[in-house]
Design an enzyme around this catalytic site. Structure first.
Site, mmCIF file in Angstrom:
data_model
loop_
_atom_site.group_PDB
_atom_site.id
_atom_site.type_symbol
_atom_site.label_atom_id
_atom_site.label_comp_id
_atom_site.label_asym_id
_atom_site.label_seq_id
_atom_site.Cartn_x
_atom_site.Cartn_y
_atom_site.Cartn_z
ATOM 1 N N TYR A 135 -7.918 18.813 52.236
ATOM 2 C CA TYR A 135 -8.419 20.010 52.912
ATOM 3 C C TYR A 135 -9.602 19.592 53.778
ATOM 4 O O TYR A 135 -10.672 19.287 53.273
ATOM 5 C CB TYR A 135 -8.839 21.033 51.860
ATOM 6 C CG TYR A 135 -9.116 22.436 52.359
ATOM 7 C CD1 TYR A 135 -8.996 22.789 53.688
ATOM 8 C CD2 TYR A 135 -9.505 23.417 51.457
ATOM 9 C CE1 TYR A 135 -9.253 24.077 54.116
ATOM 10 C CE2 TYR A 135 -9.752 24.715 51.863
ATOM 11 C CZ TYR A 135 -9.631 25.048 53.192
ATOM 12 O OH TYR A 135 -9.879 26.321 53.605
ATOM 13 N N LYS A 163 -4.432 20.006 55.296
ATOM 14 C CA LYS A 163 -4.716 21.331 55.839
ATOM 15 C C LYS A 163 -5.984 21.198 56.664
ATOM 16 O O LYS A 163 -7.057 20.927 56.129
ATOM 17 C CB LYS A 163 -4.914 22.372 54.742
ATOM 18 C CG LYS A 163 -5.266 23.753 55.296
ATOM 19 C CD LYS A 163 -5.643 24.720 54.194
ATOM 20 C CE LYS A 163 -5.928 26.101 54.771
ATOM 21 N NZ LYS A 163 -7.133 26.164 55.613
#
Length: 304
Positions: A135, A163
Site C-alpha cells: 500500500y 495499491k
C-alpha cells in the site's frame, strides 16, 4: 485472475450515533456494492477510518464483511501498524478471519531506510499464506515506496500487487512500465477517484476509489467500457463520476480524515445505504448546510 483487477471499493465503516459499530449498515453497504457489480472489497483502509478502530473492532468488521460477502468477491484487508512484527500479527488475524489478501503499508512512526522497508515486507509475507499487497500511501507513512523495490519484491514473490494512493501520476506510470518490462509480476491498482479512466488506459489493473461506496455501478460501467476499449464511453462515465466527486469539496476547513470521507458517508446516508453519517471521535460531524450541499449534488447526478 489478479486480486486487484476491476473496481475494489475501500469500504466505509458505519457507526451508530453513540460511536459503536453499525453492523447492520455495514451489511447494507456490502450488498449495495455487490449489487453494483464490484469485483472485490477492501476493508480497513483509509476510507474505513481504520486508524480509529480498536483491534477488536477491526476483527469484528473483517468477520462481518467476510460473512456477508460469502465468497461472492474477494475481501482484502488493511493491516496498518507500526512495525513488521505488529503488522504480521494483524495480517495473521485477518487471514484467520477469511481475508483473501492483506494490504500492507510501510512501517508507521518507526524510522526505517529503504533496505529495512523491503525486509519489512518480507517479514510480513513470511507470516501468512495469502497474498500481500503493498500500500503506497506516503501521506500516511514515512515515505513513498520505491519503484525498483516494489518490482523486485514482486519478482521475489513477496508481494502480489500494489495499491497506489500516492497521487504521483508520473511515478505510477513509471511503476506500470517497469512492472511490464519485468514480466508483470505485480497487479497494480490506483486509489484515484477522478482519473481512473486514464490510469486504466495506461495499464492499471484496477481502481480502489472511495467514491465507489456511493456509486459502485458507475465505476463498474467505466471499467467495463475500458475493458472493451471504448474509451469515449469510459471518459463519459468518468466525467459524470467527477461531477459526483464535487461532494468531497463541500466540507471546508476540515481535517484530512473528515472532509472527503465525511462527504462519502453523508451521501451514503442520503441514499439510505447506511443509517448514519457518524464519524469516529474526535472527528466533528458535518454541518446541516454541508450535508444539504452534498445531497444536492447527489440529486443532480441522478442517484436520488
Amino acid at each position: 485472475m489478479s486480486i486487484l483487477r476491476g473496481i475494489i471499493p475501500p469500504l466505509l465503516t458505519p457507526f451508530h450515533p453513540d460511536g459503536s459499530l453499525d453492523l447492520d449498515s455495514l451489511d447494507h453497504l456490502v450488498e449495495h456494492l455487490l449489487a453494483g457489480g464490484v469485483h472485490g472489497l477492501f476493508v480497513l483502509g483509509s476510507s474505513g477510518q481504520v486508524a480509529y478502530l480498536t483491534d477488536a473492532e477491526r476483527d469484528t468488521v473483517v468477520q462481518r464483511v467476510v460473512a456477508t460477502t460469502a465468497g461472492r468477491v474477494p475481501v482484502v484487508v488493511g493491516t496498518p501498524d507500526l512495525t513488521a512484527r505488529r503488522i504480521a500479527e494483524q495480517a495473521r488475524r485477518a487471514e484467520a478471519l477469511g481475508a483473501a489478501a492483506v494490504v500492507v503499508t510501510a512501517p508507521l512512526y518507526a524510522l526505517n531506510n529503504a533496505a529495512e522497508i523491503a525486509e519489512h515486507f518480507r517479514i510480513v509475507a513470511a507470516s501468512v499464506s495469502i497474498p500481500v499487497i503493498a500500500y503506497d500511501v506516503p501521506v500516511r507513512g514515512p515515505a513513498k515506496l520505491g519503484r525498483d523495490m516494489l518490482v523486485q519484491l514482486g519478482r521475489e514473490g513477496v508481494i502480489a500487487g500494489v495499491k497506489d494512493s500516492s497521487g504521483d501520476d508520473v511515478g505510477f506510470r513509471r511503476l506500470v512500465d517497469a512492472n511490464r518490462a519485468a514480466g508483470s509480476p505485480l497487479s497494480i491498482s490506483t486509489g484515484h477517484e477522478v482519473v481512473c479512466d486514464g490510469m486504466l488506459l495506461l495499464g492499471a489493473d484496477g481502481c480502489v476509489p472511495g467514491l465507489a461506496n456511493v456509486d459502485p455501478a458507475g465505476y463498474v460501467r467505466m471499467f467495463n467500457a475500458a475493458e472493451r476499449g471504448d474509451w469515449d464511453a469510459a471518459r463519459t462515465e468518468q466525467d459524470r463520476i467527477n461531477r459526483l466527486f464535487e461532494i468531497a469539496f463541500v466540507p471546508q476547513g476540515r481535517s484530512g480524515d473528515a472532509g472527503g470521507i465525511g462527504a462519502f458517508k453523508a451521501a451514503c446516508a442520503a441514499l439510505g445505504v447506511i443509517t448514519s453519517a457518524t464519524m469516529p471521535a474526535p472527528i466533528e460531524a458535518l454541518s446541516d448546510d454541508e450535508v444539504a450541499g452534498i445531497e444536492a449534488i447527489v440529486r443532480e447526478v441522478g442517484l436520488i
